[in-house]
Write a protein that holds these residues in place. Sequence first.
Motif, PDB file in Angstrom:
ATOM      1  N   UNK A 181      42.423 -18.206  25.279  1.00 58.33           N
ATOM      2  CA  UNK A 181      43.457 -17.605  26.108  1.00 58.33           C
ATOM      3  C   UNK A 181      42.848 -17.036  27.395  1.00 58.33           C
ATOM      4  N   UNK A 182      43.645 -16.924  28.445  1.00 60.92           N
ATOM      5  CA  UNK A 182      43.123 -16.400  29.718  1.00 60.92           C
ATOM      6  C   UNK A 182      42.631 -14.962  29.565  1.00 60.92           C
ATOM      7  N   UNK A 183      41.513 -14.666  30.185  1.00 58.64           N
ATOM      8  CA  UNK A 183      40.979 -13.310  30.186  1.00 58.64           C
ATOM      9  C   UNK A 183      41.341 -12.649  31.507  1.00 58.64           C
ATOM     10  N   UNK A 233      47.716 -13.671  28.218  1.00 54.73           N
ATOM     11  CA  UNK A 233      46.368 -13.225  28.564  1.00 54.73           C
ATOM     12  C   UNK A 233      45.880 -12.160  27.589  1.00 54.73           C
ATOM     13  N   UNK A 234      44.561 -12.065  27.493  1.00 58.67           N
ATOM     14  CA  UNK A 234      43.926 -11.007  26.703  1.00 58.67           C
ATOM     15  C   UNK A 234      43.102 -10.149  27.653  1.00 58.67           C
ATOM     16  N   UNK A 235      42.859  -8.918  27.272  1.00 61.33           N
ATOM     17  CA  UNK A 235      41.983  -8.075  28.095  1.00 61.33           C
ATOM     18  C   UNK A 235      41.078  -7.247  27.193  1.00 61.33           C
ATOM     19  N   UNK A 236      39.909  -6.919  27.728  1.00 62.47           N
ATOM     20  CA  UNK A 236      38.962  -6.049  27.041  1.00 62.47           C
ATOM     21  C   UNK A 236      38.976  -4.715  27.767  1.00 62.47           C
ATOM     22  N   UNK A 237      39.370  -3.676  27.049  1.00 64.91           N
ATOM     23  CA  UNK A 237      39.630  -2.398  27.697  1.00 64.91           C
ATOM     24  C   UNK A 237      39.465  -1.282  26.679  1.00 64.91           C
TER      25      UNK A 237
END
Length: 297
Positions: A181-183, A233-237
Amino acid sequence: ALAATLNFHKAAQRLKISQPHLTRIIKSLEQDLGIILFERGPQGVLLTADGARVLQEAAILINAETMFSRSIEALRSGGSETLQIAAGAFVSQAWAGAAVTAMKKAGVTISISLRELDWWKLADAVQSGEVDLAIGELSEANKIPELAKEPFPEREGSVIVRADHQLAGLKQVTLEEITRFPLVGPRFPGRIAQMLPSVRGFGSLSEDGRFFIPVMECATPRAMIDVVTASDAVCMIWPEFCANALKSGVLRELPFHPPWMRAGPGIIYRRNKPLSAAAQAFCAAARSAEREYFRHR
């Protein structure tokens, strides 16, 4: 810029000038100084020993010129000092404002200029004398011995998706599944970049290998959360940044917590320039504001 990149093309891009123009500037500077600053050969560009010494001396002069200009400006404005602070987006949009407020409540009357910069620009802003101190990711600052660093506690990051995402609700999730998936997010420092695979539609290493650049590069946490909420989208947070959306069920935290997905900003300032009383007061307020922010989320 050339000493930092050791590449004429990349340095010219950073300076927003043409490569031939940069070449002429360097040659002219070497002629004026009577010193060879860079060696050019098949292996690329190398900073000479004389060049390294000149760079060190030049930094002192540039810092002095910056401080002189600011002192004159203070005289024009009635002699009041302004504390210049830069903060990375994750800090400025979380608890930096609380630190400034605490300063004012404590009766500190000094003028404060707080502005947001991309995290990888913070170290350069401090080293050049553009700001008195900065708060944010320390990766770039750790490469510069002339800078002092005071790290905050490391905080564990999370991978966040919208509630009805394909990965939401799974008991186990692998990095391979996540990279489908889009980052979305800011560029990641080298220590994390080496752990992320370059996958089409997810992200890739920068040309110089210093950063991992998401397919949707976005420096601000608020915008990241908006994108994740409205897409696959996925995010690292840090989960604290989206605590309300997680509590309400709009977003979900994936069961993926590798040891490398941790980060902690810190305070950056110049070793050869003692912090003023106001700067020290702000550092104390920042440490307190950071603790309070994570304690109540």
